[in-house]
Design an enzyme around this catalytic site. Sequence first.
Site, PDB file in Angstrom:
ATOM      1  CB  SER A 162      -0.873  -5.290   0.230  1.00  0.00           C
ATOM      2  OG  SER A 162       0.186  -6.204   0.035  1.00  0.00           O
ATOM      3  CE1 TYR A 176       2.388  -1.271   1.280  1.00  0.00           C
ATOM      4  CE2 TYR A 176       2.444  -3.660   1.513  1.00  0.00           C
ATOM      5  CZ  TYR A 176       2.108  -2.532   0.787  1.00  0.00           C
ATOM      6  OH  TYR A 176       1.501  -2.675  -0.435  1.00  0.00           O
TER       7      TYR A 176
HETATM    8  N1  NAD Z   1       3.141  -3.088  -6.626  1.00  0.00           N
HETATM    9  C1  NAD Z   1       2.754  -4.105  -5.893  1.00  0.00           C
HETATM   10  O1  NAD Z   1       3.267  -5.234  -6.004  1.00  0.00           O
HETATM   11  C2  NAD Z   1       1.645  -3.922  -4.879  1.00  0.00           C
HETATM   12  C3  NAD Z   1       1.169  -5.041  -4.208  1.00  0.00           C
HETATM   13  C4  NAD Z   1       0.157  -4.901  -3.276  1.00  0.00           C
HETATM   14  C5  NAD Z   1      -0.369  -3.651  -3.020  1.00  0.00           C
HETATM   15  N2  NAD Z   1       0.106  -2.552  -3.659  1.00  0.00           N
HETATM   16  C6  NAD Z   1      -0.481  -1.261  -3.340  1.00  0.00           C
HETATM   17  O2  NAD Z   1      -0.994  -0.666  -4.510  1.00  0.00           O
HETATM   18  C7  NAD Z   1      -0.895   0.753  -4.423  1.00  0.00           C
HETATM   19  C8  NAD Z   1      -0.136   1.296  -5.608  1.00  0.00           C
HETATM   20  O3  NAD Z   1       1.092   0.622  -5.727  1.00  0.00           O
HETATM   21  P1  NAD Z   1       2.157   0.992  -6.858  1.00  0.00           P
HETATM   22  O4  NAD Z   1       3.113  -0.120  -6.889  1.00  0.00           O
HETATM   23  O5  NAD Z   1       1.461   1.384  -8.094  1.00  0.00           O
HETATM   24  O6  NAD Z   1       2.875   2.243  -6.120  1.00  0.00           O
HETATM   25  P2  NAD Z   1       3.418   3.672  -6.534  1.00  0.00           P
HETATM   26  O7  NAD Z   1       4.328   4.044  -5.404  1.00  0.00           O
HETATM   27  O8  NAD Z   1       3.988   3.683  -7.919  1.00  0.00           O
HETATM   28  O9  NAD Z   1       2.141   4.611  -6.535  1.00  0.00           O
HETATM   29  C9  NAD Z   1       1.688   5.268  -5.397  1.00  0.00           C
HETATM   30  C10 NAD Z   1       1.530   6.753  -5.688  1.00  0.00           C
HETATM   31  O10 NAD Z   1       1.059   7.369  -4.486  1.00  0.00           O
HETATM   32  C11 NAD Z   1       1.722   8.605  -4.312  1.00  0.00           C
HETATM   33  N3  NAD Z   1       1.717   8.966  -2.895  1.00  0.00           N
HETATM   34  C12 NAD Z   1       2.355   8.324  -1.891  1.00  0.00           C
HETATM   35  N4  NAD Z   1       2.127   8.945  -0.738  1.00  0.00           N
HETATM   36  C13 NAD Z   1       1.317  10.011  -1.031  1.00  0.00           C
HETATM   37  C14 NAD Z   1       0.737  11.040  -0.253  1.00  0.00           C
HETATM   38  N5  NAD Z   1       0.936  11.099   1.071  1.00  0.00           N
HETATM   39  N6  NAD Z   1      -0.050  11.951  -0.860  1.00  0.00           N
HETATM   40  C15 NAD Z   1      -0.268  11.893  -2.195  1.00  0.00           C
HETATM   41  N7  NAD Z   1       0.271  10.948  -2.980  1.00  0.00           N
HETATM   42  C16 NAD Z   1       1.058  10.019  -2.407  1.00  0.00           C
HETATM   43  C17 NAD Z   1       3.133   8.371  -4.852  1.00  0.00           C
HETATM   44  O11 NAD Z   1       3.753   9.601  -5.215  1.00  0.00           O
HETATM   45  C18 NAD Z   1       2.867   7.461  -6.049  1.00  0.00           C
HETATM   46  O12 NAD Z   1       2.691   8.201  -7.243  1.00  0.00           O
HETATM   47  C19 NAD Z   1      -0.223   1.042  -3.070  1.00  0.00           C
HETATM   48  O13 NAD Z   1      -1.196   1.263  -2.089  1.00  0.00           O
HETATM   49  C20 NAD Z   1       0.505  -0.250  -2.788  1.00  0.00           C
HETATM   50  O14 NAD Z   1       0.747  -0.426  -1.410  1.00  0.00           O
HETATM   51  C21 NAD Z   1       1.109  -2.663  -4.585  1.00  0.00           C
END
Ligand code: NAD
Length: 280
Positions: A162, A176
């Site tokens: 991120s 985070y």
């Molecule tokens: N959305 C943003 O703006 C953004 C920005 C930077 C980085 N990210 C990163 O991108 C990735 C995805 O983000 P997103 O917004 O699509 O999130 P999201 O929360 O919709 O997707 C993450 C998925 O991981 C699953 N998960 C979490 N912990 C788990 C575990 N211990 N075991 C199995 N599954 C697990 C959740 O159930 C969820 O379905 C993450 O790593 C997030 O930190 C997101």
Amino acid sequence: MNAAAMPTRDNPVALPLDLTGRVVFVAGAGSAGPGWSIGRASSVTYARLGAHVCVVDRDAASAEETTALILAEGGIAHTFVGDVSVDADVVRLFAEARACFGEVDVLHHNVGIGKVGGPLETSTEDFDHIHAVNVRSLLLATQQVLPSMVARGSGSILAISSIAAMRYVGYPHLAYSVTKAAVAHFIRMLAQQYAGSGVRANTVVPGLIDTPRIVTTVAKMFSDTNLEDARVARARQVPMGRMGTAWDVAHACAFLASDAAGYITGTELVVDGGITGKFV
Ligand SMILES: NC(=O)c1ccc[n+]([C@@H]2O[C@H](COP(=O)([O-])OP(=O)(O)OC[C@H]3O[C@@H](n4cnc5c(N)ncnc54)[C@H](O)[C@@H]3O)[C@@H](O)[C@H]2O)c1
């Protein structure tokens, strides 16, 4: 590109990439809410490129939804349910994935959780839990795929970090941010050690992405406004004037997973509409 020419959420650009027959393990392929998360869009993208996708999540219903989207398009996918921070679950998940599709060619480490707060607001229990889900899980999964990748002389490991790993994002998000920095450095170390073995490791660094989970994030960032105003304010922070879509990130992942990125290892691909290059 003008707004009309911009790829929409449901109609992304066709990628000139091929993952035919590759087994891709997406850890965290569900979604925090209805719509397109990064893991879901990536899973669908891999399947569109011909991959056999292991759709892995602790949320069974959400993972099933991702798998159903792939199957409905004629793609190949199967759901595997478990917690990727728990040793026994990880061993079982990879055993099930291997039994279903064979050895994993691409590991996409997508899970990420966080809790708003700085050092005084973050308990050691929360810190340890966030570390376990964001970082320890990467070690566990890497240990599962690496021996076979080395033996076969090929493999691609990619992890989602991120921009919070590089910059203060405007509110305290300590655990985070620190764990996302650890993810990127884990990948750098891995890439160097295994560069001669045919295993590539890279990090994708998303900026402000419009996924279902940001409903809670933006609410915390802009707590004095309603959600729609908060989303507009979040988009205004980005030089390109919009938040990224899950597809923007999925496309970067597909590139790094594919042979088109065959000479790329140990790098970070920032997908942020220019925001980390900004002064104010
Ligand atoms: N959305 C943003 O703006 C953004 C920005 C930077 C980085 N990210 C990163 O991108 C990735 C995805 O983000 P997103 O917004 O699509 O999130 P999201 O929360 O919709 O997707 C993450 C998925 O991981 C699953 N998960 C979490 N912990 C788990 C575990 N211990 N075991 C199995 N599954 C697990 C959740 O159930 C969820 O379905 C993450 O790593 C997030 O930190 C997101």
